[in-house]
Design a protein around this motif. Structure first.
Motif, PDB file in Angstrom:
ATOM      1  N   TYR A 164       0.579  -1.301  -0.062  1.00  0.00           N
ATOM      2  CA  TYR A 164      -0.014  -0.155  -0.018  1.00  0.00           C
ATOM      3  C   TYR A 164       0.775   1.085   0.091  1.00  0.00           C
ATOM      4  O   TYR A 164       1.981   1.365   0.709  1.00  0.00           O
ATOM      5  N   ASP A 165       0.274   2.123  -0.591  1.00  0.00           N
ATOM      6  CA  ASP A 165       1.136   3.471  -0.631  1.00  0.00           C
ATOM      7  C   ASP A 165       0.126   4.789  -0.060  1.00  0.00           C
ATOM      8  O   ASP A 165      -0.745   4.880  -0.642  1.00  0.00           O
ATOM      9  N   PHE A 166       0.547   4.897   1.433  1.00  0.00           N
ATOM     10  CA  PHE A 166      -0.289   5.897   1.963  1.00  0.00           C
ATOM     11  C   PHE A 166       0.171   7.374   1.834  1.00  0.00           C
ATOM     12  O   PHE A 166      -0.096   8.263   2.972  1.00  0.00           O
ATOM     13  N   ALA A 167       0.844   7.609   0.772  1.00  0.00           N
ATOM     14  CA  ALA A 167       1.453   9.218   0.868  1.00  0.00           C
ATOM     15  C   ALA A 167       0.208   9.918   0.867  1.00  0.00           C
ATOM     16  O   ALA A 167      -0.653   9.677   0.018  1.00  0.00           O
ATOM     17  N   PRO A 168       0.427  11.110   1.205  1.00  0.00           N
ATOM     18  CA  PRO A 168      -0.355  12.269   1.274  1.00  0.00           C
ATOM     19  C   PRO A 168      -0.695  12.612  -0.065  1.00  0.00           C
ATOM     20  O   PRO A 168       0.215  12.535  -1.026  1.00  0.00           O
ATOM     21  N   ASP A 169      -2.139  12.932  -0.519  1.00  0.00           N
ATOM     22  CA  ASP A 169      -2.635  13.182  -1.740  1.00  0.00           C
ATOM     23  C   ASP A 169      -2.906  14.400  -1.945  1.00  0.00           C
ATOM     24  O   ASP A 169      -3.769  15.057  -1.270  1.00  0.00           O
ATOM     25  N   GLY A 170      -1.959  15.134  -2.864  1.00  0.00           N
ATOM     26  CA  GLY A 170      -2.395  16.653  -3.096  1.00  0.00           C
ATOM     27  C   GLY A 170      -3.210  16.817  -4.405  1.00  0.00           C
ATOM     28  O   GLY A 170      -3.684  17.953  -4.969  1.00  0.00           O
ATOM     29  N   THR A 171      -3.647  15.778  -4.971  1.00  0.00           N
ATOM     30  CA  THR A 171      -4.108  15.933  -6.467  1.00  0.00           C
ATOM     31  C   THR A 171      -5.649  15.798  -6.233  1.00  0.00           C
ATOM     32  O   THR A 171      -6.315  14.776  -5.885  1.00  0.00           O
ATOM     33  N   PRO A 172      -6.240  16.837  -6.569  1.00  0.00           N
ATOM     34  CA  PRO A 172      -7.857  16.708  -6.505  1.00  0.00           C
ATOM     35  C   PRO A 172      -8.604  16.051  -7.542  1.00  0.00           C
ATOM     36  O   PRO A 172      -8.061  15.607  -8.436  1.00  0.00           O
ATOM     37  N   PRO A 173      -9.905  15.452  -7.467  1.00  0.00           N
ATOM     38  CA  PRO A 173     -10.652  14.654  -8.118  1.00  0.00           C
ATOM     39  C   PRO A 173     -10.963  15.575  -9.291  1.00  0.00           C
ATOM     40  O   PRO A 173     -10.777  16.689  -9.186  1.00  0.00           O
ATOM     41  N   THR A 174     -11.188  14.883 -10.409  1.00  0.00           N
ATOM     42  CA  THR A 174     -11.921  15.640 -11.688  1.00  0.00           C
ATOM     43  C   THR A 174     -13.231  16.082 -11.109  1.00  0.00           C
ATOM     44  O   THR A 174     -13.758  15.693 -10.254  1.00  0.00           O
ATOM     45  N   ALA A 175     -13.945  17.268 -11.860  1.00  0.00           N
ATOM     46  CA  ALA A 175     -15.208  17.757 -11.614  1.00  0.00           C
ATOM     47  C   ALA A 175     -16.209  16.764 -11.995  1.00  0.00           C
ATOM     48  O   ALA A 175     -16.201  16.117 -13.028  1.00  0.00           O
ATOM     49  N   PRO A 176     -17.346  16.603 -11.151  1.00  0.00           N
ATOM     50  CA  PRO A 176     -18.624  15.606 -11.857  1.00  0.00           C
ATOM     51  C   PRO A 176     -19.153  16.496 -13.033  1.00  0.00           C
ATOM     52  O   PRO A 176     -18.886  17.585 -13.135  1.00  0.00           O
ATOM     53  N   THR A 177     -19.708  15.680 -13.852  1.00  0.00           N
ATOM     54  CA  THR A 177     -20.365  16.129 -15.135  1.00  0.00           C
ATOM     55  C   THR A 177     -21.653  15.679 -15.177  1.00  0.00           C
ATOM     56  O   THR A 177     -22.292  14.900 -14.540  1.00  0.00           O
ATOM     57  N   ASP A 178     -22.310  16.485 -16.192  1.00  0.00           N
ATOM     58  CA  ASP A 178     -23.830  15.994 -16.630  1.00  0.00           C
ATOM     59  C   ASP A 178     -24.455  16.123 -15.445  1.00  0.00           C
ATOM     60  O   ASP A 178     -25.570  15.379 -15.452  1.00  0.00           O
ATOM     61  N   LEU A 179     -24.668  17.145 -14.542  1.00  0.00           N
ATOM     62  CA  LEU A 179     -25.446  17.556 -13.605  1.00  0.00           C
ATOM     63  C   LEU A 179     -26.623  17.886 -14.001  1.00  0.00           C
ATOM     64  O   LEU A 179     -26.884  18.615 -14.951  1.00  0.00           O
ATOM     65  N   GLU A 180     -27.970  17.166 -13.649  1.00  0.00           N
ATOM     66  CA  GLU A 180     -29.275  17.654 -13.990  1.00  0.00           C
ATOM     67  C   GLU A 180     -30.028  17.620 -12.776  1.00  0.00           C
ATOM     68  O   GLU A 180     -29.895  16.787 -11.748  1.00  0.00           O
ATOM     69  N   ALA A 181     -31.185  18.486 -12.761  1.00  0.00           N
ATOM     70  CA  ALA A 181     -32.003  18.719 -11.397  1.00  0.00           C
ATOM     71  C   ALA A 181     -33.558  18.341 -12.226  1.00  0.00           C
ATOM     72  O   ALA A 181     -33.642  19.182 -13.526  1.00  0.00           O
ATOM     73  N   THR A 182     -34.239  17.757 -11.559  1.00  0.00           N
ATOM     74  CA  THR A 182     -35.793  17.789 -11.885  1.00  0.00           C
ATOM     75  C   THR A 182     -36.471  18.000 -10.833  1.00  0.00           C
ATOM     76  O   THR A 182     -36.125  17.834  -9.561  1.00  0.00           O
ATOM     77  N   ALA A 183     -37.662  18.387 -10.905  1.00  0.00           N
ATOM     78  CA  ALA A 183     -38.530  18.861  -9.579  1.00  0.00           C
ATOM     79  C   ALA A 183     -39.899  18.152  -9.911  1.00  0.00           C
ATOM     80  O   ALA A 183     -40.681  18.489 -10.475  1.00  0.00           O
ATOM     81  N   PRO A 184     -39.670  16.832  -9.301  1.00  0.00           N
ATOM     82  CA  PRO A 184     -41.252  16.294  -9.576  1.00  0.00           C
ATOM     83  C   PRO A 184     -42.289  16.619  -8.357  1.00  0.00           C
ATOM     84  O   PRO A 184     -43.510  16.223  -8.674  1.00  0.00           O
ATOM     85  N   ALA A 185     -41.770  17.404  -7.569  1.00  0.00           N
ATOM     86  CA  ALA A 185     -43.036  18.073  -6.715  1.00  0.00           C
ATOM     87  C   ALA A 185     -42.367  19.406  -6.050  1.00  0.00           C
ATOM     88  O   ALA A 185     -41.215  19.887  -6.243  1.00  0.00           O
ATOM     89  N   GLY A 186     -43.490  20.290  -5.761  1.00  0.00           N
ATOM     90  CA  GLY A 186     -43.111  21.441  -5.416  1.00  0.00           C
ATOM     91  C   GLY A 186     -42.203  21.621  -4.265  1.00  0.00           C
ATOM     92  O   GLY A 186     -41.295  22.526  -3.887  1.00  0.00           O
ATOM     93  N   ASN A 187     -42.032  20.667  -3.221  1.00  0.00           N
ATOM     94  CA  ASN A 187     -40.953  20.510  -2.159  1.00  0.00           C
ATOM     95  C   ASN A 187     -40.050  19.386  -2.347  1.00  0.00           C
ATOM     96  O   ASN A 187     -39.396  19.161  -1.257  1.00  0.00           O
ATOM     97  N   ARG A 188     -39.675  19.446  -3.548  1.00  0.00           N
ATOM     98  CA  ARG A 188     -38.505  18.225  -4.041  1.00  0.00           C
ATOM     99  C   ARG A 188     -37.711  18.541  -5.371  1.00  0.00           C
ATOM    100  O   ARG A 188     -38.578  18.853  -6.406  1.00  0.00           O
ATOM    101  N   VAL A 189     -36.506  18.473  -5.244  1.00  0.00           N
ATOM    102  CA  VAL A 189     -35.754  18.500  -6.616  1.00  0.00           C
ATOM    103  C   VAL A 189     -34.658  17.349  -6.401  1.00  0.00           C
ATOM    104  O   VAL A 189     -33.983  17.014  -5.298  1.00  0.00           O
ATOM    105  N   ASP A 190     -34.798  16.427  -7.483  1.00  0.00           N
ATOM    106  CA  ASP A 190     -33.811  15.366  -7.701  1.00  0.00           C
ATOM    107  C   ASP A 190     -32.679  15.791  -8.488  1.00  0.00           C
ATOM    108  O   ASP A 190     -32.610  16.434  -9.594  1.00  0.00           O
ATOM    109  N   LEU A 191     -31.384  15.430  -7.981  1.00  0.00           N
ATOM    110  CA  LEU A 191     -30.285  15.710  -8.714  1.00  0.00           C
ATOM    111  C   LEU A 191     -29.587  14.276  -8.938  1.00  0.00           C
ATOM    112  O   LEU A 191     -29.643  13.500  -8.399  1.00  0.00           O
ATOM    113  N   THR A 192     -28.950  14.369 -10.217  1.00  0.00           N
ATOM    114  CA  THR A 192     -28.213  13.237 -10.643  1.00  0.00           C
ATOM    115  C   THR A 192     -27.065  13.686 -11.494  1.00  0.00           C
ATOM    116  O   THR A 192     -27.121  14.876 -12.126  1.00  0.00           O
ATOM    117  N   TRP A 193     -25.949  13.093 -11.433  1.00  0.00           N
ATOM    118  CA  TRP A 193     -24.715  13.446 -12.149  1.00  0.00           C
ATOM    119  C   TRP A 193     -23.822  12.465 -12.559  1.00  0.00           C
ATOM    120  O   TRP A 193     -23.976  11.035 -12.369  1.00  0.00           O
TER     121      TRP A 193
END
Length: 853
Positions: free
Chosen positions: A470-499
């Protein structure tokens, strides 16, 4: 004083003989050879504990012929082994009825990472006599980058009637020659009770006598390799603390080390139990020795795991609070934790301690504070487990010398497991099945170099297995950004997110969700999830969202694309109640529910199932599902159920009608899931074998296999006693290949005469039965190759015989055949084919019962 009334020459000679060891004694490595001849007063060969910072403790045992003990020591290469002297303190002990002294001498002021030699004395007597002077390394200074190795082992200290344990002795010899600087024990030392007789000495022998300090065991290792030992449920007593003193390690880490009174969680009685927790530094590494233990004889309303959690691992517990503080105030590059109860065990007796898992218990605390690996014992086997989400890599090292245990069922985390039981070897993951127990007896060798850690198993044959780096060296490299974020509102009190998931070289630990440009996330999900529900919104409002990924080192990615959505107006209308709720109990462990759909002005999104008028639902299904199976029921129990519908706005319907059902009794006469890896529980086995490589729906590793290429027969039967007029049988099967018909099972009378057969018809490829008179009945149920099926059979013998068959839980009415099954009682259940043929069929999860299964 008579010794010093001799001539001057005589005094010089005496001083030389007593104080100056031979060159061999100074230069030797210190492991006592087979021909070692220490002084007869020595009862426990010297062994090391508490080698931390600039300290070391030397321990040994003697008879009571003198009352003064000392240690002499010096730096190897620059000083003699008698350059310095430290007085020892003694404790009176009794070993197998023999009065002895246990000694300890505390050495201080050592140089870090320096080799020392030493000798032990009783009065003027050099107890090592002609033996070489043992050598050891003082501890590496905190923060240093010096590479080092250590050993891990546990569940050891056991002997046969002759005081022998060849596998344990082989491990000790190997460990002594391995080059490790120290050893960590995962608990359960000195079987069965951790008494001084179990620990023993260099002279006493016999069943469970001198299982630790006998000449073939720790005497080979302890004089050069210090041991830091975790307490286990065997030997959880004051003797443990007397034999393994760790005064400096405990005091320098503000730890606790002794027997304390615990009362009275979960209805347990007040009892003395070990409190043993401390930490110490080795170079760039900090090691945590922890306590997870409770007496199984004092369960109260819980069990040993539940009581251990209640006393030690709730967030208000002293051990939890000490550990949390020490972890947060010691940001070492590497951290290891050692405790007895296993986080994940594949043994049916010493099971996983689920109380220690999860974000609010021990494993979560370790993971959140950078602990890299946990080492456990308790289960007498080897198991290497991968890290679950929110958890850490952990090893079970319980093969140090006590009686081994089998692996009974493989979990998804077990990447390499080895066990041994009455039916031979067992394995999981990438491990080959062991062919002899010495392949399961083992210790771990852990090599640390900078951020790299290599863990290798070493068995009692000297073979190295399952090496992982195992290599437990500190990690200074951030992840890539999530993509294809989508938002839908099936009701007035709810928003569903997927990515779409982000990527990172060490994996994604979590996703943080931000709304309307805020700097603080409104929510977080685990790294293996790519969806989020925001139920804090209002109707007819526009919102914008971004998501960021985090890796295990808390590096944060850039934001995803922005997703905007406008919520509709709030829905205040609840769905109608579901109707026609019906409950059936096809087995003692299952209730099936069905109902007619509710209606809603916008749409039903979920159904919540309630049992016995409970406040919280026992389960939820999607709005397009009109059935639910409750698998948490018990045999011979009455249950009531209701169902409510919900819409996207969270509006809940009224209750459905109430459905009531009583589960049948279990009353199983015989069962075999074949996970023992053998057919030893069957009365007779002819040709039938067990096999791996045929994964069944139940998740087991082993199945039974009947296979023939035209000659021979393949079956096994189990005698049913007493004989019965009514019998049920249930099992899984898969036809791998066949030519013609193939029998699956039979009910036979007590002398082996066939009364009922279930088989696959070779002409129609369907399920069929054959009665006592040889009359066959075929169904319309097609049986294809390569598919798992579950079948249950119910028969009643006598003048008005009964035959019923269910395939995959569905009644097959064509097989409700009339015709006598004979008047003799059922006395055998047979699995397999009793005549020649060409076929290959595998079976799993067999059960025979007096009632519906």
């Amino acid at each position: 004083m008579g010794l010093f009334r001799r001539s001057t020459l005589a005094r010089i000679v005496v001083l030389v003989l007593v104080l100056v060891p031979t060159t061999a004694a100074i230069e030797g490595l210190g492991t006592p050879p087979a021909e070692a001849t220490p002084a007869p007063q020595l009862t426990r060969y010297p062994y090391l504990t508490d080698v931390v910072q600039t300290y070391a403790t030397v321990n040994w045992g003697t008879d009571r012929s003198a009352t003064k003990g000392t240690v002499t020591y010096g730096r190897v290469g620059t000083e003699s082994c008698v350059a310095h002297k430290v007085s020892a303190s003694k404790t009176a002990i009794t070993v197998n009825g023999v009065p002895e002294y246990q000694w300890k001498a505390k050495i201080t002021g050592l140089l870090s990472n320096t080799r020392y030699c030493y000798r032990v004395w009783l009065g003027p007597t050099d107890l090592l006599a002609s033996d070489a002077s043992p050598q050891f390394w003082s501890q590496i200074a905190a923060g240093a980058t010096t590479p080092f190795s250590f050993a891990v082992f546990g569940d050891w200290g056991d002997t046969d009637a002759n005081g022998q344990n060849p596998a344990q002795a082989a491990l000790m010899t190997s460990m002594a020659a391995s080059g490790v600087r120290f050893a960590l024990g995962t608990g359960d030392t000195a079987y069965d009770s951790g008494t001084q007789t179990n620990y023993g000495d260099l002279q006493q022998t016999g069943y469970r006598k001198s299982s630790v300090f006998g000449p073939s065991f720790w005497a080979k290792v302890g004089s050069t390799v210090p041991l830091f030992n975790a307490v286990g449920n065997h030997g959880a007593n004051a003797t443990y603390f007397n034999n393994w003193p760790q005064d400096r390690a405990v005091s320098t880490s503000a730890g606790t080390y002794g027997m304390e009174t615990y009362c009275c969680e979960n209805g347990t009685s007040s009892q003395k139990s070990p409190s043993s927790w401390y930490a110490f530094d080795v170079g760039n590494t900090r090691i945590y020795m922890l306590t997870t233990v409770w007496s199984s004889s004092n369960p109260g309303t819980s069990d040993e795991y539940g009581n251990d959690y209640a006393y030690r691992w709730q967030q208000s517990s002293p051990e939890y609070q000490w550990l949390q503080n020490d972890l947060e105030t010691h940001p070492s590059l590497l951290k290891f934790a050692v405790f007895h109860y296993p986080l994940n065990s594949d043994n049916a007796t010493e099971t996983s301690d689920t109380y220690l898992r999860g974000p609010n218990s021990l494993e979560g605390l370790l993971e959140q504070n950078g602990v890299n690996i946990a080492f456990n014992g308790h289960a007498h086997l080897y198991q290497h487990n991968g890290a679950p989400p929110g958890g850490i890599v952990n090893y079970i090292s319980g093969g140090g010398g006590a009686g081994l245990q089998p692996i009974t069922k493989c979990s998804s985390l077990d990447t390499y497991g080895l066990g041994w039981g009455s039916n031979g070897g067992s394995s999981c993951g990438g491990a080959p099945k062991p062919t002899q127990p010495e392949q399961v007896n083992h210790y771990l060798k852990v090599d640390v170099s900078g951020s790299q850690v290599t863990v290798s198993g070493v068995n009692a044959l000297g073979q190295v297995f399952d090496t992982n780096t195992y290599d437990f060296a500190p990690d200074g490299t951030p992840p890539t950004a999530p993509t294809d974020l989508e938002a839908t509102a099936p009701a007035g009190n709810r928003v569903d997110l997927t990515w779409t998931a982000a990527t990172d070289q060490r994996g994604i630990a979590a996703y943080d969700v931000y709304r309307d440009g805020g700097a603080v996330p409104i929510g977080t999900v685990a790294g293996d999830e790519t969806a989020y529900i925001d139920d804090t919104v209002e109707g007819q409002t526009q919102y914008s969202y971004v998501v960021r990924a985090r890796d295990p080192s808390n590096n944060l990615s850039g934001p995803s694309n922005t997703a905007q959505v406008t919520t509709p107006s709030l829905d205040g209308e609840a769905p109608t109640a579901p109707s026609d709720l019906a409950a059936t109990a096809p087995s003692s462990a299952l209730v099936d529910l069905t109902w007619t759909a509710a209606t809603d002005n916008i749409g039903v999104t979920a159904y919540d199932i309630y049992r016995d008028a409970g406040v919280d639902p026992i389960g939820t299904v999607a709005g397009n599902v009109l059935a639910y199976s409750d698998t948490s029921v018990s045999p011979t129990t009455q249950y009531t159920y209701t169902v409510r519908a919900r819409d996207a706005a969270g509006n809940a319907s009224p209750d459905s009608n109430v459905a009531q059902v009583t589960t049948p009794s279990l009353d199983v006469l015989f069962a075999d899931d074949f996970e023992s890896g053998s057919l030893s529980t069957w009365t007779n086995v002819t040709g039938l074998t067990v096999a791996q490589g045929y994964p069944s729906p139940s998740g087991g590793a082993w199945v039974a296999r009947q296979t023939s290429t035209g000659t021979g027969v393949t079956y096994a039967y189990k005698t049913i006693s007493p004989t019965l007029t009514e019998l049920y049988a249930k099992f899984r099967f898969k036809v791998v290949s066949r030519t013609g018909s193939v029998d699956l099972m039979r009910f036979r009378n007590g002398s082996g005469g066939s009364k009922f057969s279930l088989f696959v018809n070779g002409s129609t490829d369907t399920l069929a039965t054959r009665n006592n008179a040889g009359t066959s009945t075929r169904s319309d149920s097609f049986i294809g190759n390569g598919v798992w099926y579950t079948v249950e059979v119910h028969t009643i013998a006598g003048a008005t015989s009964v035959t019923e068959v269910w395939l995959n839980g569905v009644h097959v009415p064509e097989l409700d055949a009339t015709g006598s099954l004979g008047t003799t009682l059922f006395g055998q259940f047979l699995l397999g084919h009793t005549s020649t043929g060409t076929y290959d069929v595998v079976f799993d999860d067999v059960a025979v019962s007096k009632n519906f299964i």
